[in-house]
Enzyme design. Structure first.
Site, PDB file in Angstrom:
ATOM      1  CD  GLU A 149     -19.407 -40.150  52.069  1.00 50.33           C
ATOM      2  OE1 GLU A 149     -18.702 -40.579  52.983  1.00 50.33           O
ATOM      3  OE2 GLU A 149     -18.925 -39.509  51.102  1.00 50.33           O
ATOM      4  CB  CYS A 261     -29.454 -37.367  48.740  1.00 49.72           C
ATOM      5  SG  CYS A 261     -28.581 -38.860  49.217  1.00 49.72           S
TER       6      CYS A 261
HETATM    7  N1  NAD Z   1     -27.045 -42.536  48.344  1.00 47.83           N
HETATM    8  C1  NAD Z   1     -26.337 -41.420  48.407  1.00 47.83           C
HETATM    9  O1  NAD Z   1     -25.901 -40.861  47.405  1.00 47.83           O
HETATM   10  C2  NAD Z   1     -26.045 -40.796  49.746  1.00 47.83           C
HETATM   11  C3  NAD Z   1     -25.048 -39.810  49.843  1.00 47.83           C
HETATM   12  C4  NAD Z   1     -24.777 -39.253  51.086  1.00 47.83           C
HETATM   13  C5  NAD Z   1     -25.498 -39.647  52.193  1.00 47.83           C
HETATM   14  N2  NAD Z   1     -26.484 -40.595  52.077  1.00 47.83           N
HETATM   15  C6  NAD Z   1     -27.188 -41.002  53.292  1.00 47.83           C
HETATM   16  O2  NAD Z   1     -26.642 -42.246  53.725  1.00 47.83           O
HETATM   17  C7  NAD Z   1     -27.664 -43.064  54.316  1.00 47.83           C
HETATM   18  C8  NAD Z   1     -27.749 -44.395  53.587  1.00 47.83           C
HETATM   19  O3  NAD Z   1     -28.127 -44.143  52.250  1.00 47.83           O
HETATM   20  P1  NAD Z   1     -28.026 -45.259  51.108  1.00 47.83           P
HETATM   21  O4  NAD Z   1     -28.359 -44.579  49.830  1.00 47.83           O
HETATM   22  O5  NAD Z   1     -26.736 -45.988  51.253  1.00 47.83           O
HETATM   23  O6  NAD Z   1     -29.237 -46.224  51.551  1.00 47.83           O
HETATM   24  P2  NAD Z   1     -29.571 -47.668  50.984  1.00 47.83           P
HETATM   25  O7  NAD Z   1     -31.024 -47.824  51.137  1.00 47.83           O
HETATM   26  O8  NAD Z   1     -28.926 -47.852  49.654  1.00 47.83           O
HETATM   27  O9  NAD Z   1     -28.825 -48.658  52.006  1.00 47.83           O
HETATM   28  C9  NAD Z   1     -29.175 -48.875  53.318  1.00 47.83           C
HETATM   29  C10 NAD Z   1     -28.821 -50.312  53.712  1.00 47.83           C
HETATM   30  O10 NAD Z   1     -29.091 -50.479  55.111  1.00 47.83           O
HETATM   31  C11 NAD Z   1     -29.593 -51.799  55.298  1.00 47.83           C
HETATM   32  N3  NAD Z   1     -30.245 -51.896  56.597  1.00 47.83           N
HETATM   33  C12 NAD Z   1     -31.470 -51.455  56.963  1.00 47.83           C
HETATM   34  N4  NAD Z   1     -31.679 -51.729  58.272  1.00 47.83           N
HETATM   35  C13 NAD Z   1     -30.568 -52.336  58.729  1.00 47.83           C
HETATM   36  C14 NAD Z   1     -30.177 -52.862  59.990  1.00 47.83           C
HETATM   37  N5  NAD Z   1     -30.966 -52.796  61.035  1.00 47.83           N
HETATM   38  N6  NAD Z   1     -28.965 -53.431  60.098  1.00 47.83           N
HETATM   39  C15 NAD Z   1     -28.132 -53.514  59.025  1.00 47.83           C
HETATM   40  N7  NAD Z   1     -28.447 -53.033  57.812  1.00 47.83           N
HETATM   41  C16 NAD Z   1     -29.653 -52.460  57.668  1.00 47.83           C
HETATM   42  C17 NAD Z   1     -30.495 -52.015  54.099  1.00 47.83           C
HETATM   43  O11 NAD Z   1     -30.760 -53.386  53.880  1.00 47.83           O
HETATM   44  C18 NAD Z   1     -29.666 -51.366  52.980  1.00 47.83           C
HETATM   45  O12 NAD Z   1     -28.809 -52.315  52.371  1.00 47.83           O
HETATM   46  C19 NAD Z   1     -28.946 -42.228  54.248  1.00 47.83           C
HETATM   47  O13 NAD Z   1     -29.080 -41.522  55.439  1.00 47.83           O
HETATM   48  C20 NAD Z   1     -28.671 -41.269  53.108  1.00 47.83           C
HETATM   49  O14 NAD Z   1     -29.396 -40.086  53.212  1.00 47.83           O
HETATM   50  C21 NAD Z   1     -26.753 -41.178  50.880  1.00 47.83           C
END
Ligand code: NAD
Length: 436
Positions: A149, A261
């Site tokens: 993403e 990130c």
């Molecule tokens: N935030 C960004 O801007 C961004 C952009 C691109 C990629 N990413 C990548 O995307 C991924 C997610 O990032 P994010 O910022 O959304 O993280 P986040 O911490 O905001 O969200 C992760 C969610 O996963 C949930 N979770 C944890 N364990 C779980 C399980 N076993 N079952 C179901 N849900 C579970 C958590 O409760 C949380 O709500 C990461 O790898 C990050 O590097 C993030």
């Protein structure tokens, strides 16, 4: 198409909502019961411009659902997205326990062919590990796809609805067809889906974030030179950025990159490189420069107050790691707060969206203002840590009235140095001469 999104944080919630917006039937799964309850009740859990409106519309239309049950979430799903956290492990590599934990469980409950998509940022080789984890328990056919993403917090909905490109690592025609069907509505203006092998897709995400972080650290080093050589980084930035090979974007100096990130992804790529016996020298320097840059304003502040911050009171504008988000992960403002508190100062902060998260993290260590001007009361100086639009053209007379020393330390270069000098402020920023 019936879709499941596992993990409903910044990426999962935007992904789920945007897929629902194009008519898909989406169920988002999260282990956080409180979060799921709020979302079901129509309460958005993150601040992201434009998201709430489409979230509410799709919730109401019944195309967007939330559950804590993985079983319920993936029922009849043709595609399952993993948008789970990949935080840094002890040695800086991405910790895959959330991704592989869910993959383990999926194998036990999948009932028919399904495509499992890694949307989390994961190291090269993770798709193989996910496949292996699912295979251990699965007795149905499935494919694993890598679809990193690229959305930016603050403009995530726009980025998702109109992506510059969609990268899909896929090694099977059946999965490729499903993914292209799903993404077709997002690419009507002609931006490409770039299909590749799984490993290349996984590496593309790290390469992109690391390159952008490198651009930021490079300009921050140029800003350091500007301060020492009497040059103006804004001039240098424009001179350099007008070269099409370099480009104008991402050349703004400041107090370093933060967020969930860049810091972790750069670190993880360095670690992945070391695992294949490669010393990624540039990225090690990028990290070092950024660590230092987060505290760039502190020596300037100390010098101004003759190395004695004890009893000084600061107004702090901006807590989020960047504007238009409430995300404070690795926010430079937090490093500034720690340094000032260590020096014996007190702080009153204002941020349009991120104060709730900071209160949760550090509570009453600092005080919080109702608005940007209230934060200024009795302050010896104003510090700016996030470039929210509303900080760009403030009422300088109000600032003048409220802060005793008429001093501004600006980590985001919001103001024109000459103009602010005329207004009678002592103004220090990044890579430009101080106005005194
Ligand atoms: N935030 C960004 O801007 C961004 C952009 C691109 C990629 N990413 C990548 O995307 C991924 C997610 O990032 P994010 O910022 O959304 O993280 P986040 O911490 O905001 O969200 C992760 C969610 O996963 C949930 N979770 C944890 N364990 C779980 C399980 N076993 N079952 C179901 N849900 C579970 C958590 O409760 C949380 O709500 C990461 O790898 C990050 O590097 C993030």
């Amino acid at each position: 198409m019936k879709i499941a999104v596992i993990g409903t944080g910044y990426v999962g919630l935007v992904t789920g909502t945007c897929f629902a917006e194009t008519g898909n039937d989406v169920t988002c799964v999260d282990i956080d019961q409180q979060k799921v309850d709020k979302l079901r009740a129509g309460e958005i859990t993150i601040y992201e411009p434009g998201l709430e409106k489409i979230f509410l519309r799709n919730l109401k239309e019944g195309r967007l659902k939330f559950t804590t049950s993985l079983n319920e979430g993936i029922e009849d799903a043709k595609i399952i997205f993993l948008a789970l956290p990949t935080p840094p492990g002890e040695n800086g590599s991405a910790d895959l326990k959330y991704v592989l934990g869910v993959a383990n469980n999926l194998g036990k409950i999948m009932k028919g062919y399904v495509v499992i998509v890694d949307k989390s940022t994961v190291p090269v080789g993770t798709a193989d590990k996910v496949r292996e984890a699912i295979s251990k328990n699965a007795n149905v056919d499935f494919d694993v796809v890598s679809n990193p993403e690229f959305l930016r917090e603050g403009v995530a909905v726009d980025d998702f609805m109109k992506p510059d490109r969609v990268v899909i690592g896929v090694e099977n025609e059946r999965a490729k067809k499903l993914m292209s069907e799903l993404y077709a509505p997002f690419l009507r203006s002609g931006n490409p889906i770039i299909y590749m092998d799984l490993r290349s897709a996984e590496l593309t995400k790290y390469a992109a974030n690391s390159f952008l972080a490198t651009k930021i650290s490079f300009m921050n080093e140029i800003a350091q030179l500007c301060e020492r050589m009497g040059a103006d980084v804004d001039m240098v930035r424009m001179g350099v950025g007008s070269d099409a090979r370099i480009g104008k974007r991402f050349l703004f100096p400041g107090i370093g990159y933060g967020g969930s990130c860049f810091p972790k992804d750069v670190q993880a790529l360095v670690q992945s490189a070391s695992e294949v016996e490669y010393d990624f020298k540039i990225l090690n320097a990028v990290i070092q420069v950024n660590e230092k840059q987060k505290l760039h304003l502190i020596p300037k502040i100390e010098k101004f107050f003759q190395n004695n911050l004890k009893g000084k009171h600061f107004a702090l504008w901006g807590l989020a790691f960047k504007p238009n988000t409430d995300d404070i992960r690795e926010a430079p403002a937090l490093y500034i707060i720690n340094a000032l508190l260590d020096g014996g100062a007190t702080i009153c902060a204002f941020d349009p969206e991120a104060m709730k998260n900071v209160k949760q993290l550090i509570g009453a260590k600092i005080s919080y203002a109702e608005n940007q001007y209230d934060a200024l009361s009795n302050a010896d100086a104003l510090i700016i840590a996030t470039e929210w639009n509303e900080f760009r053209t403030p009422d300088f007379h109000k600032i003048h009235e409220k802060i005793g020393g008429k001093v501004i330390f600006d980590g985001r270069n919001l103001f024109e140095t000459n103009a602010i000098k005329e207004l009678g402020f002592h103004y220090e920023s990044v890579g430009r001469a101080a106005s005194k």
